[in-house]
Design an enzyme around this catalytic site. Structure first.
Site: not given
Ligand code: UT7
Length: 336
Positions: A115, A263, A293
């Site tokens: 990135c 980014h 992204n």
């Molecule tokens: O470009 C390089 C740098 N990258 C970044 O900066 C990305 C940084 N991170 C993020 O943008 C976020 O952490 C994400 C968008 C990737 C994820 O969001 P989050 O709020 O951190 O969600 P999480 O991973 O903690 O997941 C929350 C819940 C989980 O379910 P439970 O365990 O609470 O039941 C996941 O299984 O959301 C679930 N989940 C989804 N649900 C529906 C994870 N992905 C999805 C999905 N659709 N696509």
């Protein structure tokens, strides 16, 4: 010592639009979750048979950038190509650009900083211009993520985020003494967190036979992995640090920023940074809603669009900032 300036910009994204609803047909996800957590509404994916590849998209963006710089391919002295998704494991993508654009046997350098790839590439190019070694450098960020994502529910926290596309700039020696151009660049890395956002194989740590064996056990190391919350927390801190570092190095403050192009990692990260620097909406450019992204391509695509929309004008202070896998991060302060 010379100064470098951006003399031309271009972008290319595949025509194939993939909405959040399209993804929900492939995996257990939904439009509300994706928009709420990331801001993304749709992204572009290469379609099998459409002729696109990481290098092909890079060429399409590069042609526009070179034309807008009023240059010919033969005026380019160096190619710098940033991608984490090269057409081939080796050689890198830069040589393919040289070939596809029928360029002279100029050097082609590949940058592997994910990135942050474009900011790293810009910084490398800036040094070559400063020393007087080269006059016009083609810098490309291009990614073909879609073919390598796990499109099942198992991969949903990563796969909904990434999109395909390319952006390019021509970095040229500024022949005028008008104070315009790249004022400074600032780069960092912290390899202790390399595995938090990574694709482990195929590589020398996981050669193909091992992958085939692991695949049979459903323990697949060839899809990208991201510890989302950990990456998010680090991103917001590093974005702010490295923007401040750039401002301080130039004795500027946040109120001097005319346009911040972060980014496009996650709209929530951009909004957090915007708030920290107390910037109004017209001073931060985001297009992650439409493209997801696109890693090394995200900044040059966003920069090109902001410029095309007339949101960047001569004399503006433009700040680029990136954070991502490595971890690596960086910023560039540009007087447009
Ligand atoms: O470009 C390089 C740098 N990258 C970044 O900066 C990305 C940084 N991170 C993020 O943008 C976020 O952490 C994400 C968008 C990737 C994820 O969001 P989050 O709020 O951190 O969600 P999480 O991973 O903690 O997941 C929350 C819940 C989980 O379910 P439970 O365990 O609470 O039941 C996941 O299984 O959301 C679930 N989940 C989804 N649900 C529906 C994870 N992905 C999805 C999905 N659709 N696509």
């Amino acid at each position: 010592m010379y100064t470098s300036k951006i003399s031309g910009l271009g972008k290319y994204v595949p025509e194939n639009v993939i909405t959040n609803d399209d993804l929900s047909k492939l995996m257990d996800t939904n439009d509300a979750w994706i928009q709420e957590r990331t801001g993304i509404k749709e992204r572009r994916h290469i379609k099998k048979g459409d002729g696109n590849s990481t290098s092909v998209m890079g060429v399409k963006a590069a042609k526009i950038a070179i034309e807008r710089a009023s240059l010919a391919n033969d005026d380019i002295d160096l190619i710098i190509f940033a991608t984490l998704s090269p057409d081939m494991y080796f050689p890198g993508g830069g040589v393919r650009i040289q070939d596809m654009m029928n360029m002279k046997t100029i050097p082609a350098l590949d940058v592997r900083n994910q990135c942050s790839g474009f900011v790293y590439a810009l910084s490398v190019g800036d040094q070559f211009i400063k020393t007087g070694m080269y006059k016009h450098i083609l810098i490309i960020g291009s990614e073909n993520h879609s073919g390598g994502l796990d499109m099942s529910t198992r991969g949903r926290s990563v796969s909904v985020i990434f999109g395909d596309g390319a952006g390019a700039v021509v970095l040229s020696r500024n022949e005028e003494e008008d104070g315009r151009g790249v004022l400074s660049t600032h780069l960092h890395s912290e390899g202790a967190h390399a595995k938090e956002l990574s694709l482990e194989g195929p590589s020398t740590e996981h050669w193909v036979p091992e992958i085939i064996e692991e695949n049979a056990k459903d323990n697949i190391p060839y899809y990208p992995y991201m510890n989302g919350q950990f990456v998010f927390k680090n991103a917001v801190v590093r974005f702010s640090e490295v923007i401040n570092e750039g401002l301080e190095a130039n004795k500027l403050t946040a109120s001097d920023i005319d346009m911040l192009i972060p980014h496009q990692a996650n709209l929530r990260i951009s909004q957090f940074v915007q708030k920290q620097f107390r910037l109004s909406d017209d001073k931060v450019y985001n297009n992650i809603q439409r493209y997801g992204n696109t890693t090394a391509a995200s900044i040059p695509i966003a920069l090109t669009e902001a410029w095309e929309e007339g949101k960047i004008k001569e004399g503006d202070l433009v700040v680029l900032a990136a954070f991502g896998s490595g971890f690596t991060w960086g910023s560039a302060i540009i007087k447009w």
